[in-house]
Write an enzyme that holds these catalytic residues in place. Sequence first.
Site, PDB file in Angstrom:
ATOM      1  N   ARG A  53       0.754  -1.283   0.053  1.00  0.00           N
ATOM      2  CA  ARG A  53       0.108  -0.083   0.070  1.00  0.00           C
ATOM      3  C   ARG A  53       0.756   1.399   0.015  1.00  0.00           C
ATOM      4  O   ARG A  53       0.655   2.161  -0.616  1.00  0.00           O
ATOM      5  CB  ARG A  53      -0.932   0.140   1.174  1.00  0.00           C
ATOM      6  N   TYR A 105     -17.694  16.505 -14.509  1.00  0.00           N
ATOM      7  CA  TYR A 105     -18.226  15.220 -14.463  1.00  0.00           C
ATOM      8  C   TYR A 105     -19.084  14.912 -13.257  1.00  0.00           C
ATOM      9  O   TYR A 105     -18.772  15.460 -12.138  1.00  0.00           O
ATOM     10  CB  TYR A 105     -16.778  14.391 -14.254  1.00  0.00           C
ATOM     11  N   ASP A 177      -8.636  18.798 -13.900  1.00  0.00           N
ATOM     12  CA  ASP A 177      -8.781  17.494 -14.164  1.00  0.00           C
ATOM     13  C   ASP A 177      -8.500  17.350 -15.710  1.00  0.00           C
ATOM     14  O   ASP A 177      -9.226  17.944 -16.561  1.00  0.00           O
ATOM     15  CB  ASP A 177     -10.274  17.156 -13.817  1.00  0.00           C
ATOM     16  N   LYS A 202      -9.556   6.516 -18.678  1.00  0.00           N
ATOM     17  CA  LYS A 202     -10.092   6.795 -19.841  1.00  0.00           C
ATOM     18  C   LYS A 202      -8.994   6.789 -20.967  1.00  0.00           C
ATOM     19  O   LYS A 202      -8.399   5.729 -21.328  1.00  0.00           O
ATOM     20  CB  LYS A 202     -10.519   8.150 -19.758  1.00  0.00           C
TER      21      LYS A 202
END
Length: 388
Positions: A53, A105, A177, A202
Amino acid sequence: MSQKEGGWGFSTRAVHVGQGPDPATGAVVQPIHLATTFAQEAVGKHHGFEYSRSGNPTRQALEECLAALEEARHCLAFASGLGAESTLMLLLKPNDHVVYMEDVYGGTFRLFDKVMKRFGITFTAVDAADLDAVENAITPATRLVWLESPTNPLMRVVDIDAVSEVAHSHGARVCVDNTFATPYLQQPLHLGADVVVHSATKYIGGHSDVVGGAIMTSDDELEKQLRFHQNAVGAVPSPFDCWLLLRGIKTLALRVERQSENAMTVARALEANKAVSRVHYPGLESHANRSVAQRQMRMFGGMMSFEVKDEPAAFRVLERLTIFALAESLGAVESLAEHPARMTHASVPAAERKRVGVGDGLIRLSIGVEDAADLVADLEQALASSHA
Ligand code: P1T
């Protein structure tokens, strides 16, 4: 990034940064390090990795490569775009204020409106293409100005350089973004932004087979805080997801060039179609901020939206498309079409959608790498038979 790598062009960096042949075996492809934990020679004496992690070699390779693409000093990878966004938002404190571009978004809106507000953070939506609106919304508590450009789904374009200057003059940071543009088309850090976020799901992944996210910054202090929160919060990507993203990145420039060329052809065809009342694409002369897009983007990208008469007409078009899949998401090799009001932006209340301009007749397209003529023919047959 080494000095040598700093001199490389975008595609050379995409293929090689963080991904030299494996020193142990010579393998030219980055190994997938599945280990959750790493042996230490003595307490605290190790090879830079302790627990997966906090750090993983495959993730590190991805982070180095993505940093090089945005020409940032640092990158942190996450399990999704929203994982990246929420980790960044956790750097804020109660009573901090965020100004954000109103056309974002739907999931970003939901994160702000339904989650972060509960922690005492306040938000003001503005049309960030209007500099005065940004300046008027900033208060002494404003810590962050959040931009998307081009926006999802109306393809509005914000002058990142100008907004950054305004935000910085009031002591606020700017986050962009950059999902729609990709680092190949636009590099917000060079335009004055402090931090960039991506839904790597994306264009960066590019093949509809991996969900991921990233944050890039060249601010060392911000990176330290983000690195702490990446580990403390734990929204990290799996090694296999990192590997898939690295694989996708190698062809990012090739894909985005083809998608941008295809999109321009499709946008022009839609603009000439009588069933279409409006096309939103930054490459068209009819786009309000085409000159800004031309200045800050290499090409105009693969995303667009267009308007037909009403919701039933939009639904008919979407159902009749044969090459375009009716699906959420974007940025992959295959073309996708969707209805923002009912799908990606359904979490935005109807009144807010209406205010921003996301109408019921709006269709969003993600243009893939197929042959442009086939995409145009598919849209034309769907529009003709839909009586849109
Ligand atoms: O889905 P995820 O990887 O968590 O990314 C969220 C996100 C962030 N920013 C932008 C601009 C986005 O478009 C998205 C995700 N968007 C869709 C799924 C969509 O179809 O628009």
